[in-house]
Design an enzyme around this catalytic site. Structure first.
Site, PDB file in Angstrom:
ATOM      1  N   ASP A  60       0.876  -1.171   0.000  1.00  0.00           N
ATOM      2  CA  ASP A  60       0.000   0.000   0.000  1.00  0.00           C
ATOM      3  C   ASP A  60       0.911   1.217   0.000  1.00  0.00           C
ATOM      4  OD1 ASP A  60      -1.687   2.117   0.569  1.00  0.00           O
ATOM      5  OD2 ASP A  60      -2.832   1.046   2.102  1.00  0.00           O
ATOM      6  N   VAL A  61       0.877   2.003  -1.077  1.00  0.00           N
ATOM      7  CA  VAL A  61       1.828   3.116  -1.190  1.00  0.00           C
ATOM      8  C   VAL A  61       1.521   4.260  -0.231  1.00  0.00           C
ATOM      9  CG1 VAL A  61       2.486   2.600  -3.570  1.00  0.00           C
ATOM     10  CG2 VAL A  61       0.560   4.156  -3.119  1.00  0.00           C
ATOM     11  N   SER A 148      -0.950  12.042 -16.297  1.00  0.00           N
ATOM     12  CA  SER A 148      -2.171  11.821 -17.079  1.00  0.00           C
ATOM     13  C   SER A 148      -2.400  13.050 -17.945  1.00  0.00           C
ATOM     14  CB  SER A 148      -3.361  11.605 -16.139  1.00  0.00           C
ATOM     15  OG  SER A 148      -4.586  11.668 -16.845  1.00  0.00           O
ATOM     16  N   TYR A 161      -8.785  14.458  -8.920  1.00  0.00           N
ATOM     17  CA  TYR A 161      -7.906  13.601  -9.713  1.00  0.00           C
ATOM     18  C   TYR A 161      -6.935  14.450 -10.524  1.00  0.00           C
ATOM     19  CZ  TYR A 161      -6.327  10.257 -13.226  1.00  0.00           C
ATOM     20  OH  TYR A 161      -5.550   9.483 -14.052  1.00  0.00           O
ATOM     21  N   LYS A 165      -2.789  14.443 -10.274  1.00  0.00           N
ATOM     22  CA  LYS A 165      -1.909  14.170 -11.402  1.00  0.00           C
ATOM     23  C   LYS A 165      -1.129  15.420 -11.813  1.00  0.00           C
ATOM     24  CE  LYS A 165      -2.559   9.788 -11.983  1.00  0.00           C
ATOM     25  NZ  LYS A 165      -1.443   8.833 -11.751  1.00  0.00           N
ATOM     26  N   PHE A 194      -6.578   4.454 -22.347  1.00  0.00           N
ATOM     27  CA  PHE A 194      -6.040   3.181 -22.824  1.00  0.00           C
ATOM     28  C   PHE A 194      -7.022   2.064 -22.489  1.00  0.00           C
ATOM     29  CE2 PHE A 194      -2.323   5.594 -23.329  1.00  0.00           C
ATOM     30  CZ  PHE A 194      -1.373   4.854 -24.028  1.00  0.00           C
TER      31      PHE A 194
END
Length: 254
Positions: A60-61, A148, A161, A165, A194
């Protein structure tokens, strides 16, 4: 650096998406991979390779001590560390006025995407700098962060988000300036849409519409991200920069 059996790569977010594909392609090229993710990985893939080539650990980062221990275990297992792919991340999409979008989710997004990326980079860089001081000849090392297109042009409902990023993108150049004297390069890859598990959760109609907004009229394949990653590893002058891997997509107001 060369993509060969001497290369040791530490990957977060390796159980799916970009991290999984990069790890798989590197293993096929006989590289050594230390794969980590909070979620379990498909053990059938791991079992195809010897333990002397690949290790998977749950990580878990948001756990700084866990990151430190994993980097140390990577070096203990493979002898050294050459490159990092910071691929772990989440993408919550909620309007700023949505009552269900809590501070808890904001904290989680920032802790994973920003602080997690920073801490993995920090402990990897400390190890790489130590290695450099022991090398007879100067070697090349690389830390590759995943930003991103949302780093500069997030969709609606993507304020947090996009902020996370954007932070990943913004830390790239100063990191490179800090670490260049140790032979450590830092690069930020900014992908568009993607064909990954995360993206494919969107409604099919929306996916088709988004594909039409790219110059090629399609979404990227994880293998195309992986080949771009490998190009950065092999080109030792790419540093302190970012690039968009999105087929020049015009991000719309959805």
């Amino acid at each position: 650096m060369k993509i060969d059996s001497n290369l040791v790569v530490f990957i977060t977010g390796a159980s799916s998406g970009f991290g999984f594909q990069v790890g798989l392609d590197l293993l096929k090229s006989n590289c050594k991979c230390y794969l980590t993710d909070k979620d379990d990985i498909d053990q059938n893939i791991i079992n195809q390779y010897p333990r002397s080539q690949v290790v998977f650990r749950n990580l878990d980062v948001t756990d700084e001590e866990g990151i430190k221990n994993s980097i140390e275990d990577c070096v203990k297992t493979f002898g050294h560390l050459d490159a990092v792919l910071n691929s772990a991340g989440i993408a919550p999409l909620e309007s700023i006025i949505d009552k269900n979008f809590s501070n808890k989710m904001i904290d989680l997004c920032l802790n994973i995407n920003v602080i997690g990326t920073f801490n993995v980079s920090k402990y990897a860089a400390l190890q790489m700098a130590q290695q450099q001081s022991q090398n007879k000849e100067r070697r090349d090392y690389a830390i590759i962060n995943v930003g991103s297109i949302a780093s500069v042009n997030a969709l609606d409902r993507g304020s947090i988000y996009g902020a996370s990023k954007g932070a990943v993108l913004s830390m790239t150049l100063p990191m490179a300036r800090d670490l260049g004297k140790y032979g450590i390069r830092v690069v930020c890859m900014c992908p568009g849409f993607f064909n990954t598990k995360m993206v494919q959760q969107l409604p099919e109609q929306k996916l088709k519409y988004l594909a039409k907004l790219t110059c090629l009229g399609r979404h990227g394949e994880p293998s195309e991200f992986s080949s771009a990653f490998q190009a950065i590893i092999e080109n030792t002058f790419i540093n302190g920069t970012h690039f968009y891997l999105d087929s020049s997509m015009a991000t719309p107001h959805l």
